[in-house]
Design an enzyme around this catalytic site. Structure first.
Site, PDB file in Angstrom:
ATOM      1  N   LYS A 220       7.609 -35.081  20.243  1.00 39.25           N
ATOM      2  CA  LYS A 220       6.565 -34.591  20.377  1.00 39.25           C
ATOM      3  C   LYS A 220       6.441 -33.411  19.894  1.00 39.25           C
ATOM      4  O   LYS A 220       7.391 -32.385  19.845  1.00 39.25           O
ATOM      5  CB  LYS A 220       5.864 -34.815  21.817  1.00 39.25           C
ATOM      6  N   ARG A 254       9.319 -43.662  27.038  1.00 41.53           N
ATOM      7  CA  ARG A 254       8.681 -44.337  25.737  1.00 41.53           C
ATOM      8  C   ARG A 254       9.430 -43.346  24.507  1.00 41.53           C
ATOM      9  O   ARG A 254       9.124 -42.296  24.540  1.00 41.53           O
ATOM     10  CB  ARG A 254       7.252 -44.224  25.680  1.00 41.53           C
TER      11      ARG A 254
END
Ligand code: 7PJ
Length: 275
Positions: A220, A254
């Site tokens: 991210k 995840r």
């Protein structure tokens, strides 16, 4: 403790790894490498070989500024992948916000519905309530189009926790038992780097919500900001983040880089309890 996930009962005694498979041409994290279902399926099989416990299949990018995808197109992308994986006995999660697709995915064998809007859309709770699937309820401030414009909170940990507590209560009222519920603070979804760091530091506070706790930090933007690296070069930072998430209480991580994450977790487990 366990997670009831369709026909699977997954133990939460050890951290679970959810491998991400994007069937999208505009994913930020893999640049659309697996844009067609056949390529996506091959990628999923590789992640399984690397030790993924769950595969999360998504057909609509939710990255900041992403364009919405029509139901027909999302269906064409994800259903063949879900069907094939479910047929080979794999717990499959589908990352979608559309109740109609949730229903079709469950029909195709999906074991978990991962909704970045926490089943807050019209008819979303109803689409999953009377089925055996697990649900992942994620926090987001705003919507993907605008969420990173100016995220603001008085107390990010408190507000995200209160939101998730409300969504857990709504899910339970709809008939979804606690052992089917996963909560997720939604790293990067309407959050600055400081907000994300505060959530990661206090992740343990989300465990008392009752369900399993999932953290998605892989590749991210916050990791880009901390390291100065592009998405495909964020593997090491992502592994560090996943490890910290598990250390701070996450049951499920995840991730895009399953093999690397598995290695790190093997070391963590050995130190923790000598197994
Ligand atoms: C997340 C997600 C996350 C859950 C995405 C990306 C953007 N679902 N879907 N949690 N992120 N539950 O992979 O970076 O953090 S899409």
């Amino acid at each position: 403790m366990h997670l009831q996930c369709g026909r699977f009962k997954l133990s939460l005694e050890r951290p679970l790894v959810m491998g991400v498979v994007n069937v999208t041409p505009d994913s930020f994290s893999d640049g659309g490498l697996h844009a067609d279902p056949q390529q996506a399926l091959a990628h999923a099989r590789r992640l399984l070989a690397e030790g993924a416990d769950i595969i999360d299949v998504g057909g609509e990018s939710t990255r900041p500024g992403a364009i919405a995808v029509a139901l027909d197109e999302e269906r064409r992308r994800v259903l063949p992948v879900i069907e094939a994986l479910a047929a080979s006995g794999v717990p499959v999660s589908v990352d979608t916000r559309k109740p109609q697709l949730m229903r079709e995915a469950i029909g195709a064998g999906a074991a978990m519905i991962n909704d970045v809007t926490a089943l807050s859309g019209p008819a979303a709770l109803e689409a999953v309530a009377r089925t055996p699937v697990a649900v992942c309820l994620m926090h987001m401030q705003g919507d993907p189009g605008t969420m990173q414009a100016n995220p603001s909170y008085r107390d990010v940990v408190l507000e995200v926790r209160e939101y998730l507590a409300g969504r857990v209560a709504a899910a339970e009222r709809a008939g979804i038992a606690r052992d089917r519920i996963v909560v997720d603070p939604g790293f990067g979804f309407g959050k600055t780097v400081d907000h994300n760091l505060a959530l990661l530091r206090s992740l343990g506070k989300f465990r008392s919500l009752g369900g399993a706790l999932l953290a998605g930090l892989s590749r991210k933007a916050m990791l880009g900001k901390l390291t100065g690296r592009e998405p495909l070069e964020r593997v090491h930072a992502s592994v560090a983040a996943a490890l910290l998430a598990v250390q701070n209480g996450a049951h499920i991580v995840r991730v895009h880089d399953v093999a690397a994450t598995r290695d790190a977790l093997a070391v963590w487990l050995a130190v923790k309890d000598g197994k």
